[in-house]
Design a protein around this motif. Structure first.
Motif, short mmCIF file in Angstrom:
data_model
loop_
_atom_site.label_atom_id
_atom_site.label_comp_id
_atom_site.label_asym_id
_atom_site.label_seq_id
_atom_site.Cartn_x
_atom_site.Cartn_y
_atom_site.Cartn_z
N HIS A 167 -14.57 -61.52 27.63
CA HIS A 167 -14.20 -62.10 28.92
C HIS A 167 -14.04 -60.98 29.94
N VAL A 220 -11.97 -58.99 32.82
CA VAL A 220 -10.61 -58.69 33.24
C VAL A 220 -10.69 -58.05 34.63
N HIS A 232 -1.93 -67.43 39.67
CA HIS A 232 -2.75 -68.19 38.71
C HIS A 232 -3.90 -68.90 39.44
N CYS A 254 -6.56 -66.36 40.21
CA CYS A 254 -7.33 -66.05 39.01
C CYS A 254 -8.40 -67.11 38.77
N ASP A 280 -12.65 -66.93 38.97
CA ASP A 280 -13.51 -67.34 37.84
C ASP A 280 -14.63 -68.26 38.31
N PRO A 337 -12.11 -67.29 29.34
CA PRO A 337 -11.56 -67.39 30.69
C PRO A 337 -11.29 -66.01 31.31
N GLU A 389 -9.45 -63.11 33.18
CA GLU A 389 -8.06 -62.68 33.12
C GLU A 389 -7.75 -61.81 34.34
N THR A 411 0.18 -60.96 33.76
CA THR A 411 -1.17 -61.35 33.33
C THR A 411 -1.35 -62.85 33.52
N ARG A 459 -4.42 -66.20 33.15
CA ARG A 459 -5.70 -66.64 32.62
C ARG A 459 -6.21 -67.83 33.43
N SER A 460 -7.51 -67.80 33.72
CA SER A 460 -8.13 -68.91 34.44
C SER A 460 -8.09 -70.19 33.62
#
Length: 601
Positions: free
Chosen positions: A501, A503, A518, A521, A525, A544, A546, A594, A596-597
């Protein structure tokens, strides 16, 4: 030997009333009018000047090129000498670096090598640097200044606030000097001539430029720039990154700088003896200026430093630097500092050769094109065609035709540039994708599109720096309503465990809650439009995206990492994708949050 039809540019004047500006523009209009024939003569001169060198002998050794006319030689050269990449020249350059004095790439001895920053390709390259390199640098600076002075005339006797930096030089096993191209230029006779002719223009003395510590040099540039603030006509640097970096530092340092102006002193952080002495020789106590600057800074803090440049430098006409390509992400912040001041993008070149000049400085950076200077090198262009109709990703596969000369390019067509230089590179593919946006008389005006090199790929996905820039812009738009901003960014293709994925690392300024980050992110994506990436995400063969948020100051630590490796601040470009273990260690240690999508779930 001088390039044919070269212009005597020894003055290097920035002034608006000099006859030199009129003379060099007249010269440029002449050579661009007959650009095709000039190019043929330039190639002939390069080849005859370097006949018998080992690299060329493999293909041209059996021909008597010294007796051939220029047109026949051009036809022969492009039919028998193959296209090459920098890797093809590396063994020869290494032999030169090790002390081999036989004619390998040029008949004239090569005593100096330029070191690229290494932030574009991921590793530093060595490129021959000769007197011709310094001469063309002075020539493009003089030509560019002449065009700018037509639109933005400056006062005789005014000054320039220049954020310029030399790096340390070292010697190879064979005794050759190695350093960045800008460092070589600042040490050249051509730069000394420019400084002697225009010494009343530059705020900082040579001892600051060559001080060796970019943080101390930046402080001194800012201090002297403010000390002479009423005289400063424009602000410049090699790359716009250096200007933005300097003013970000100023937000933290202004009180110390004001105190130094008031006392005529120099903060103890400046501990390079020659730098310290040179600055102290230029300044004396000025309490009224310190009060004025301090009051302005208090006002600027209230508006998050918007309009910093015109507020502190009231006579500045424009800001001048390279602002396209990998520098484009810094434009938003520069405009914040500059307010309504014009931003003028500097000229188009590479470590290998200068290519084009910005002959229309009134255009905003996003719309600028560069008129090719046909005397600098011999240019060929590989026509590129997208394989898919209507594709929107810059990385979609290209079909390519055979290279064509400068005289045959067409407006609206995309090309990859190929260079044959006076410094020993022959039919070397540069890797830059450009579009011909029109013509300046008989020479093409180039719009830089992107580097052809992919930076993000895991399987069938193909994304370039331009694709990543657009994605980050889309994601960061969500921060605007919170008055937050992305300070800088880079990326990494993580294939440590399946599925791999992307980053993306962000350093941001301002307070933003987790919910909004979020959303940023996920927005990034879905903003990748490369067909291979979209398909891979939908089938979950790529995981996904990141987003990793890093601590404030992380990208300054990355800059320090590169400077410690020999790069100069003035040549630094933040790597937009990295697999460098040192950088990944810095980024990993600095990650604080951090995300994630949730796209394609």
């Amino acid at each position: 030997m001088e390039p044919v039809l070269s212009h005597d540019n020894s003055s290097g004047s920035h002034g608006s009333n000099s006859n030199d500006g009129h003379d060099i523009i007249g010269w440029f209009e002449d050579v661009t009018e007959k650009a095709g024939s000039v190019q043929t003569q330039i190639l002939s001169q390069i080849l005859k000047q370097n006949h018998g060198v080992e690299y060329l002998d493999k293909w041209l050794g059996r021909f008597n090129i010294l007796d051939m006319d220029a047109c026949a030689l051009e036809s022969l050269f492009t039919s028998v000498v193959p296209l090459a990449s920098h890797e093809d020249f590396e063994p020869f350059i290494q032999r030169i670096a090790d002390g081999d004095t036989t004619p390998l790439l040029t008949r004239q001895p090569i005593t100096t090598l330029s070191l690229s920053s290494g932030t574009t390709e991921g590793k530093q390259k060595l490129v021959p640097f000769t007197r011709h390199s310094a001469q063309t640098t002075l020539q493009v600076f003089t030509l560019s200044a002449a065009y700018r002075s037509r639109v933005y005339p400056i006062r005789e006797g005014g000054r320039i606030l220049e954020f310029i930096y030399s790096s340390n030089q070292f010697q190879t096993k064979g005794g050759l000097r190695v350093g960045t191209a800008t460092t070589h230029y600042y040490a050249s006779q051509e730069f000394k001539i420019k400084q002697e002719k225009t010494k009343s223009f530059t705020c900082s003395p040579d001892e600051v430029i060559s001080g060796g510590d970019y943080r101390q040099a930046t402080y001194c540039h800012l201090l002297l720039g403010l000390y002479f603030s009423d005289q400063v006509e424009f602000i410049t640097s090699a790359f716009v990154f250096s200007i933005v970096q300097a003013f970000r530092s100023f937000e933290e340092l202004w009180r110390d700088i004001c105190n130094d102006i008031k006392e005529g002193s120099l903060n103890s952080r400046i501990n390079v003896p020659k730098m310290r002495k040179a600055v102290l020789n230029l300044i004396s106590p000025n309490s009224s200026l310190a009060l004025r600057v301090g009051a302005a800074c208090l006002e600027l803090e209230e508006v998050n430093w918007s309009g910093l440049i015109p507020k502190l430098w009231p006579n500045v006409k424009y800001v001048y630097s390279i602002m396209t390509g990998s520098m484009q992400p810094y434009l938003r912040k520069l405009r914040h500092y500059a307010d309504e001041l014009p931003l003028v993008t500097a000229d188009y070149g590479s470590t290998e050769s200068w290519i084009g000049v910005n002959a229309d400085p009134s255009l905003p950076p996003e719309n600028v094109t560069y008129a090719v200077v046909p005397t600098f090198s011999y240019f060929e262009f590989i026509p590129l065609h997208r394989q898919k109709q209507g594709c929107t990703s810059f990385a979609d596969d290209f079909m390519e035709d055979l290279p064509i000369p400068l005289s045959q390019v067409k407006a609206g067509q995309e090309y990859e540039i190929v260079l044959t230089t006076f410094t020993g590179l022959y039919r070397c593919r540069l890797g830059d994708v450009v579009e011909v946006g029109g013509f300046h008389r008989g020479t093409p005006k180039l719009n830089f599109i992107c580097r052809r090199k992919l930076i993000l790929t895991i399987n069938i996905d193909k994304n370039t720096e331009k694709d990543l820039q657009r994605v980050v812009e889309r994601g960061s738009e969500l921060l605007n309503k919170e008055e937050a901003e992305v300070v800088d960014f880079t990326s990494y293709a993580d294939v440590s465990k399946p599925p791999g994925h992307y980053v993306i690392y962000w350093e941001i300024k301002g307070k933003v809650d987790d919910e909004l980050l979020h959303k940023c992110c996920t927005q990034m994506d879905v903003s990748f439009v490369d067909h291979g990436y979209v398909v891979s995400r939908k089938t979950h063969s790529i995981g996904p995206l990141e987003l990793r948020l890093v601590k404030p100051g992380t990208f300054k630590r990355i800059l320090d990492h590169f400077v410690a490796s020999g790069a100069a601040l003035g040549q630094f470009k933040t790597p937009r994708c990295t697999s460098n273990p040192g950088l990944l260690t810095i980024l990993s240690a600095s990650t604080i949050r951090t995300f994630r999508s949730t796209a394609y779930a």
